[in-house]
Design a protein around this motif. Sequence first.
Motif, mmCIF file in Angstrom:
data_model
loop_
_atom_site.group_PDB
_atom_site.id
_atom_site.type_symbol
_atom_site.label_atom_id
_atom_site.label_comp_id
_atom_site.label_asym_id
_atom_site.label_seq_id
_atom_site.Cartn_x
_atom_site.Cartn_y
_atom_site.Cartn_z
ATOM 1 N N ASP A 166 4.329 8.124 4.168
ATOM 2 C CA ASP A 166 3.528 7.522 3.100
ATOM 3 C C ASP A 166 3.793 6.030 2.926
ATOM 4 O OD1 ASP A 166 2.521 10.024 2.614
ATOM 5 O OD2 ASP A 166 3.791 10.414 0.865
ATOM 6 N N LEU A 167 4.694 5.490 3.735
ATOM 7 C CA LEU A 167 5.093 4.088 3.586
ATOM 8 C C LEU A 167 4.622 3.238 4.760
ATOM 9 C CD1 LEU A 167 8.725 4.827 2.355
ATOM 10 C CD2 LEU A 167 6.704 4.370 0.952
ATOM 11 N N GLY A 168 3.668 3.753 5.529
ATOM 12 C CA GLY A 168 3.109 3.003 6.641
ATOM 13 C C GLY A 168 3.640 3.393 7.999
ATOM 14 N N ASN A 169 4.455 4.459 8.054
ATOM 15 C CA ASN A 169 5.025 4.910 9.327
ATOM 16 C C ASN A 169 5.775 3.798 10.059
ATOM 17 O OD1 ASN A 169 4.313 7.707 9.498
ATOM 18 N ND2 ASN A 169 2.179 7.080 9.776
ATOM 19 N N MET B 179 5.766 -1.651 -1.207
ATOM 20 C CA MET B 179 5.095 -0.469 -0.677
ATOM 21 C C MET B 179 5.719 0.808 -1.265
ATOM 22 S SD MET B 179 2.657 0.459 1.238
ATOM 23 C CE MET B 179 2.080 2.036 1.865
ATOM 24 N N LEU B 180 7.038 0.850 -1.306
ATOM 25 C CA LEU B 180 7.719 1.999 -1.890
ATOM 26 C C LEU B 180 7.442 2.075 -3.393
ATOM 27 C CD1 LEU B 180 9.652 4.386 -1.791
ATOM 28 C CD2 LEU B 180 11.564 2.772 -1.934
ATOM 29 N N GLU B 181 7.414 0.923 -4.034
ATOM 30 C CA GLU B 181 7.118 0.877 -5.466
ATOM 31 C C GLU B 181 5.734 1.465 -5.739
ATOM 32 O OE1 GLU B 181 7.485 -2.444 -9.024
ATOM 33 O OE2 GLU B 181 6.799 -3.077 -7.045
ATOM 34 N N TRP B 182 4.764 1.092 -4.917
ATOM 35 C CA TRP B 182 3.396 1.630 -5.048
ATOM 36 C C TRP B 182 3.389 3.145 -4.887
ATOM 37 C CZ3 TRP B 182 0.783 4.122 -0.999
ATOM 38 C CH2 TRP B 182 -0.547 4.473 -1.276
ATOM 39 N N ARG B 183 4.127 3.632 -3.884
ATOM 40 C CA ARG B 183 4.156 5.073 -3.620
ATOM 41 C C ARG B 183 4.749 5.837 -4.810
ATOM 42 N NH1 ARG B 183 4.054 9.478 -3.845
ATOM 43 N NH2 ARG B 183 4.254 11.147 -2.281
ATOM 44 N N LEU B 184 5.792 5.293 -5.398
ATOM 45 C CA LEU B 184 6.396 5.928 -6.578
ATOM 46 C C LEU B 184 5.436 5.860 -7.770
ATOM 47 C CD1 LEU B 184 10.079 4.604 -6.336
ATOM 48 C CD2 LEU B 184 9.168 6.797 -5.543
ATOM 49 N N GLY B 185 4.697 4.763 -7.848
ATOM 50 C CA GLY B 185 3.702 4.631 -8.913
ATOM 51 C C GLY B 185 2.597 5.656 -8.797
ATOM 52 N N CYS B 186 2.233 6.025 -7.572
ATOM 53 C CA CYS B 186 1.195 7.033 -7.349
ATOM 54 C C CYS B 186 1.611 8.383 -7.938
ATOM 55 C CB CYS B 186 0.915 7.196 -5.853
ATOM 56 S SG CYS B 186 0.026 5.803 -5.120
ATOM 57 N N SER B 187 2.890 8.628 -8.006
ATOM 58 C CA SER B 187 3.388 9.883 -8.571
ATOM 59 C C SER B 187 3.745 9.748 -10.049
ATOM 60 C CB SER B 187 4.618 10.358 -7.782
ATOM 61 O OG SER B 187 4.267 10.681 -6.465
ATOM 62 N N LEU C 282 -5.048 2.352 -6.311
ATOM 63 C CA LEU C 282 -6.065 2.784 -5.354
ATOM 64 C C LEU C 282 -5.819 2.230 -3.953
ATOM 65 C CD1 LEU C 282 -9.295 2.428 -7.534
ATOM 66 C CD2 LEU C 282 -7.965 4.500 -7.054
ATOM 67 N N GLU C 283 -5.107 1.110 -3.869
ATOM 68 C CA GLU C 283 -4.842 0.483 -2.573
ATOM 69 C C GLU C 283 -3.373 0.116 -2.456
ATOM 70 O OE1 GLU C 283 -6.792 0.152 -0.026
ATOM 71 O OE2 GLU C 283 -8.589 0.929 -1.013
ATOM 72 N N PRO C 284 -2.733 0.453 -1.333
ATOM 73 C CA PRO C 284 -1.318 0.075 -1.144
ATOM 74 C C PRO C 284 -1.181 -1.416 -0.872
ATOM 75 C CG PRO C 284 -2.177 1.077 0.851
ATOM 76 C CD PRO C 284 -3.255 1.214 -0.182
ATOM 77 N N PRO C 285 -0.078 -2.021 -1.268
ATOM 78 C CA PRO C 285 0.157 -3.442 -0.963
ATOM 79 C C PRO C 285 0.502 -3.603 0.509
ATOM 80 C CG PRO C 285 2.067 -2.506 -2.065
ATOM 81 C CD PRO C 285 1.020 -1.423 -2.039
ATOM 82 N N THR C 286 -0.340 -4.261 1.252
ATOM 83 C CA THR C 286 -0.139 -4.349 2.707
ATOM 84 C C THR C 286 0.372 -5.710 3.135
ATOM 85 O OG1 THR C 286 -2.469 -4.979 2.988
ATOM 86 C CG2 THR C 286 -1.920 -2.646 3.197
ATOM 87 N N VAL C 287 0.601 -6.612 2.199
ATOM 88 C CA VAL C 287 1.095 -7.944 2.556
ATOM 89 C C VAL C 287 2.461 -7.819 3.214
ATOM 90 C CG1 VAL C 287 1.777 -10.205 1.686
ATOM 91 C CG2 VAL C 287 -0.160 -9.002 0.664
ATOM 92 N N GLY C 288 2.606 -8.444 4.376
ATOM 93 C CA GLY C 288 3.883 -8.401 5.070
ATOM 94 C C GLY C 288 4.015 -7.248 6.043
ATOM 95 N N GLN C 289 3.029 -6.345 6.047
ATOM 96 C CA GLN C 289 3.097 -5.234 6.980
ATOM 97 C C GLN C 289 2.613 -5.675 8.362
ATOM 98 O OE1 GLN C 289 4.372 -2.319 6.372
ATOM 99 N NE2 GLN C 289 4.739 -2.686 4.211
ATOM 100 N N LEU D 63 16.208 2.903 3.102
ATOM 101 C CA LEU D 63 15.783 3.293 1.761
ATOM 102 C C LEU D 63 16.747 2.797 0.698
ATOM 103 C CD1 LEU D 63 14.343 6.943 1.658
ATOM 104 C CD2 LEU D 63 13.226 4.808 0.989
ATOM 105 N N ASP D 64 18.052 2.843 1.002
ATOM 106 C CA ASP D 64 19.066 2.383 0.051
ATOM 107 C C ASP D 64 18.769 0.957 -0.412
ATOM 108 O OD1 ASP D 64 20.550 4.704 0.035
ATOM 109 O OD2 ASP D 64 21.950 4.036 1.585
ATOM 110 N N LYS D 65 18.419 0.105 0.530
ATOM 111 C CA LYS D 65 18.167 -1.307 0.231
ATOM 112 C C LYS D 65 17.020 -1.453 -0.778
ATOM 113 C CE LYS D 65 15.709 -3.593 3.116
ATOM 114 N NZ LYS D 65 15.199 -4.287 4.330
ATOM 115 N N HIS D 66 15.928 -0.729 -0.550
ATOM 116 C CA HIS D 66 14.763 -0.832 -1.426
ATOM 117 C C HIS D 66 15.017 -0.174 -2.791
ATOM 118 C CE1 HIS D 66 12.326 -2.495 1.774
ATOM 119 N NE2 HIS D 66 12.615 -1.465 2.562
ATOM 120 N N LEU D 67 15.692 0.957 -2.784
ATOM 121 C CA LEU D 67 15.953 1.670 -4.035
ATOM 122 C C LEU D 67 16.892 0.882 -4.946
ATOM 123 C CD1 LEU D 67 16.299 5.293 -2.622
ATOM 124 C CD2 LEU D 67 14.423 4.405 -4.012
#
Length: 226
Positions: free
Chosen positions: A162-165, A173-181, A191-198, A106-110
Amino acid sequence: MASQSMEIVAKVLEQQVLHSARLVEEQLDAELEKLEQMDEDDLERLKERRLEALKKAQKQKQEWISKGHGEYREIPSEKDFFAEVKESKNVVCHFYRDSTFRCKILDKHLNVLAKKHLETKFIKLNVEKAPFLTERLRIKVIPTLALVKDGKTKDYVVGFTDLGNTDEFSTEMLEWRLGCSDIINYSGNLLEPPTVGQKPGSKFTKVEKKTIRGKGYDSDSESDDD
């Protein structure tokens, strides 16, 4: 018959494309006409409004930076948490522990998102230094992100559910999740999470906007989300 049908469909599609092109052209012509009709005073006022907007945006940016926005940093104690969330409208606080590997992920993404979203403050707090706060917010799974708006805990990101398990979720993906809130200004499709690279087979939990207060939060897990 089949060839005739195809020709008819092709002609209909061609007409639709031409119609759309004409509409766009008409809109552009209308905008150009507005500009041509402006006199020097109108253009000067437009320039002044844009300059004022730029100055305002720059002033807001400097204010955010002065309050610790733009960098992902650790706060020393739970006492500091209350001061941090009081002075900023949007705050993401990562409750972490050194021994939990997923906290480092999480540190890396944040760290990336803190630089991108100056409108939001990104901080981290060691749960071992914040026993009162973690109890008050009922934080039982590590890592947990507390999303605070206007001084109130609005939502939580608990573990990676919430990040794809998966440990290999993307920063997007994390950015999208924060945007949802609504804790960051998100410009993508909520409405749809970014799944590219998953990885194929990753499962995503659809997130709805919600408000969660500390006393109402609980978790089924009593263990760390290692």
